[in-house]
Design a protein around this motif. Structure first.
Motif, PDB file in Angstrom:
ATOM      1  N   ARG A   1       0.815  -1.220   0.000  1.00 47.13           N
ATOM      2  CA  ARG A   1       0.000   0.000   0.000  1.00 47.13           C
ATOM      3  C   ARG A   1       0.847   1.269   0.000  1.00 47.13           C
ATOM      4  O   ARG A   1       0.315   2.372   0.040  1.00 47.13           O
ATOM      5  CB  ARG A   1      -0.921   0.026   1.226  1.00 47.13           C
ATOM      6  N   GLY A   2       2.174   1.122  -0.011  1.00 45.59           N
ATOM      7  CA  GLY A   2       3.035   2.292   0.060  1.00 45.59           C
ATOM      8  C   GLY A   2       3.362   2.654   1.488  1.00 45.59           C
ATOM      9  O   GLY A   2       3.379   3.834   1.855  1.00 45.59           O
ATOM     10  N   ILE A   3       3.612   1.622   2.315  1.00 49.37           N
ATOM     11  CA  ILE A   3       3.947   1.807   3.728  1.00 49.37           C
ATOM     12  C   ILE A   3       5.240   1.046   4.012  1.00 49.37           C
ATOM     13  O   ILE A   3       5.410  -0.089   3.572  1.00 49.37           O
ATOM     14  CB  ILE A   3       2.825   1.267   4.641  1.00 49.37           C
ATOM     15  N   ALA A   4       6.160   1.676   4.752  1.00 53.97           N
ATOM     16  CA  ALA A   4       7.400   1.022   5.153  1.00 53.97           C
ATOM     17  C   ALA A   4       7.588   1.212   6.655  1.00 53.97           C
ATOM     18  O   ALA A   4       7.398   2.316   7.175  1.00 53.97           O
ATOM     19  CB  ALA A   4       8.594   1.604   4.402  1.00 53.97           C
ATOM     20  N   VAL A   5       7.949   0.122   7.339  1.00 50.39           N
ATOM     21  CA  VAL A   5       8.075   0.154   8.798  1.00 50.39           C
ATOM     22  C   VAL A   5       9.389  -0.504   9.213  1.00 50.39           C
ATOM     23  O   VAL A   5       9.752  -1.569   8.694  1.00 50.39           O
ATOM     24  CB  VAL A   5       6.905  -0.592   9.479  1.00 50.39           C
TER      25      VAL A   5
ATOM     26  N   TYR B   1      13.101   3.403  15.214  1.00 53.63           N
ATOM     27  CA  TYR B   1      12.009   2.501  14.842  1.00 53.63           C
ATOM     28  C   TYR B   1      10.802   3.346  14.444  1.00 53.63           C
ATOM     29  O   TYR B   1      10.004   3.764  15.287  1.00 53.63           O
ATOM     30  CB  TYR B   1      11.681   1.562  16.002  1.00 53.63           C
ATOM     31  N   GLY B   2      10.711   3.616  13.125  1.00 51.76           N
ATOM     32  CA  GLY B   2       9.708   4.544  12.631  1.00 51.76           C
ATOM     33  C   GLY B   2       8.847   3.991  11.517  1.00 51.76           C
ATOM     34  O   GLY B   2       8.956   2.831  11.120  1.00 51.76           O
ATOM     35  N   ILE B   3       7.980   4.858  10.989  1.00 51.15           N
ATOM     36  CA  ILE B   3       6.986   4.488   9.974  1.00 51.15           C
ATOM     37  C   ILE B   3       6.977   5.545   8.879  1.00 51.15           C
ATOM     38  O   ILE B   3       6.986   6.754   9.165  1.00 51.15           O
ATOM     39  CB  ILE B   3       5.575   4.407  10.585  1.00 51.15           C
ATOM     40  N   LEU B   4       6.936   5.105   7.619  1.00 49.91           N
ATOM     41  CA  LEU B   4       6.745   5.993   6.477  1.00 49.91           C
ATOM     42  C   LEU B   4       5.526   5.528   5.701  1.00 49.91           C
ATOM     43  O   LEU B   4       5.266   4.327   5.588  1.00 49.91           O
ATOM     44  CB  LEU B   4       7.973   5.961   5.553  1.00 49.91           C
ATOM     45  N   GLN B   5       4.769   6.486   5.151  1.00 50.86           N
ATOM     46  CA  GLN B   5       3.609   6.134   4.319  1.00 50.86           C
ATOM     47  C   GLN B   5       3.445   7.172   3.225  1.00 50.86           C
ATOM     48  O   GLN B   5       3.916   8.307   3.351  1.00 50.86           O
ATOM     49  CB  GLN B   5       2.346   6.031   5.165  1.00 50.86           C
ATOM     50  N   ASN B   6       2.764   6.780   2.144  1.00 52.55           N
ATOM     51  CA  ASN B   6       2.643   7.693   1.009  1.00 52.55           C
ATOM     52  C   ASN B   6       1.720   8.870   1.349  1.00 52.55           C
ATOM     53  O   ASN B   6       0.955   8.832   2.322  1.00 52.55           O
ATOM     54  CB  ASN B   6       2.186   6.941  -0.243  1.00 52.55           C
ATOM     55  N   LYS B   7       1.802   9.921   0.552  1.00 52.92           N
ATOM     56  CA  LYS B   7       1.102  11.170   0.855  1.00 52.92           C
ATOM     57  C   LYS B   7      -0.411  11.002   0.933  1.00 52.92           C
ATOM     58  O   LYS B   7      -1.070  11.615   1.773  1.00 52.92           O
ATOM     59  CB  LYS B   7       1.459  12.230  -0.202  1.00 52.92           C
TER      60      LYS B   7
ATOM     61  N   GLY C   1       8.102   9.248  13.002  1.00 56.95           N
ATOM     62  CA  GLY C   1       9.026  10.241  13.512  1.00 56.95           C
ATOM     63  C   GLY C   1      10.103   9.703  14.422  1.00 56.95           C
ATOM     64  O   GLY C   1      11.063  10.422  14.728  1.00 56.95           O
ATOM     65  N   ASP C   2       9.984   8.452  14.868  1.00 54.82           N
ATOM     66  CA  ASP C   2      11.036   7.882  15.708  1.00 54.82           C
ATOM     67  C   ASP C   2      12.290   7.711  14.854  1.00 54.82           C
ATOM     68  O   ASP C   2      12.232   7.125  13.776  1.00 54.82           O
ATOM     69  CB  ASP C   2      10.593   6.527  16.258  1.00 54.82           C
ATOM     70  N   PRO C   3      13.446   8.209  15.299  1.00 57.47           N
ATOM     71  CA  PRO C   3      14.652   8.147  14.474  1.00 57.47           C
ATOM     72  C   PRO C   3      15.204   6.742  14.289  1.00 57.47           C
ATOM     73  O   PRO C   3      15.998   6.515  13.370  1.00 57.47           O
ATOM     74  CB  PRO C   3      15.647   9.021  15.246  1.00 57.47           C
TER      75      PRO C   3
END
Length: 210
Positions: free
Chosen positions: A117-121, A145-151, A141-143
């Motif tokens: 789905r465009g998510i990276a953890v 163990y964090g999470i990124l997701q598409n716009k 936002g954790d430097p």
């Protein structure tokens, strides 16, 4: 008089183990299947949150040792794919790929996963070499163990928290839980997207196969 040196008693075969460089990840190596999966998620078309049962396949294979300066990581690459019951011959409704990593010196276990789905953890926590229950946690936002997701998702279904656990039930069985906390902007509510399943080993890997 003749004496015979005593021979140490041989332990049971199931107790004999190698160096287990994969630490707590060791029992996961192989291929697995589970047929009692349950997914709780928001269904946009129906504008409701409901349960879905599913069948799942998973595969965990050792990767080359990773050396980051003084840090040494042992790990597995993995793939987990799920089909709704009654749709096993169709496209899966969930697919993820990633790595499980073990840092022995620092006592850390990590789950580095990418969802279609465009998510990276990158999630992780403390762990011991013989732990039978592994926990993974990450926050945006954790430097470390964090999470990124598409716009698009960030604007409509922002992920606020990720937690997951793997439990080694026995040599042939493991179970997991996964929980994504999301803020649904349109509905103005926060909800949990949860998954859980129990899988059984269907194939072991050996050096000629792995």
């Amino acid at each position: 008089m003749t004496t015979t040196a005593e021979t140490p008693e041989t332990p049971e075969f199931s107790e004999i183990r190698g160096p287990q460089k994969l630490g707590p990840l060791t029992p996961l190596v192989g291929e697995w299947e589970g047929d009692i999966g349950v997914d709780l998620s928001y269904h946009n078309d129906d504008d409701e949150t409901s349960h879905t049962s599913y069948f799942e396949k998973a595969s965990f294979s050792p990767i080359p040792v990773q050396e980051n300066g003084q840090q040494t990581l042992w790990g597995l690459n993995y793939k987990m794919t799920a089909w709704r019951h009654g749709e096993e011959g169709m496209d899966p409704f969930h697919d993820e790929i990633g790595f499980l990593l073990w840092d022995k010196i620092n006592g850390q276990v990590m789950r580095n996963v990418v969802f279609g789905r465009g998510i990276a953890v990158l999630a992780g926590s403390d762990a011991g070499p013989h732990d039978r229950e592994l926990h993974f946690a990450a926050k945006p936002g954790d430097p470390s163990y964090g999470i990124l997701q598409n716009k698009y998702l960030m604007e409509r279904a922002e992920i606020q928290d990720f937690t997951s656990s793997f439990t080694i039930v026995d040599d042939e069985t493991f179970s997991y839980t996964s929980d994504l906390t999301m803020r649904l902007v349109a509905a103005g509510v926060t909800m949990h997207h949860t998954d859980k399943n129990t899988l059984h080993r269907v194939k072991r890997f050996h050096p000629s196969e792995a």
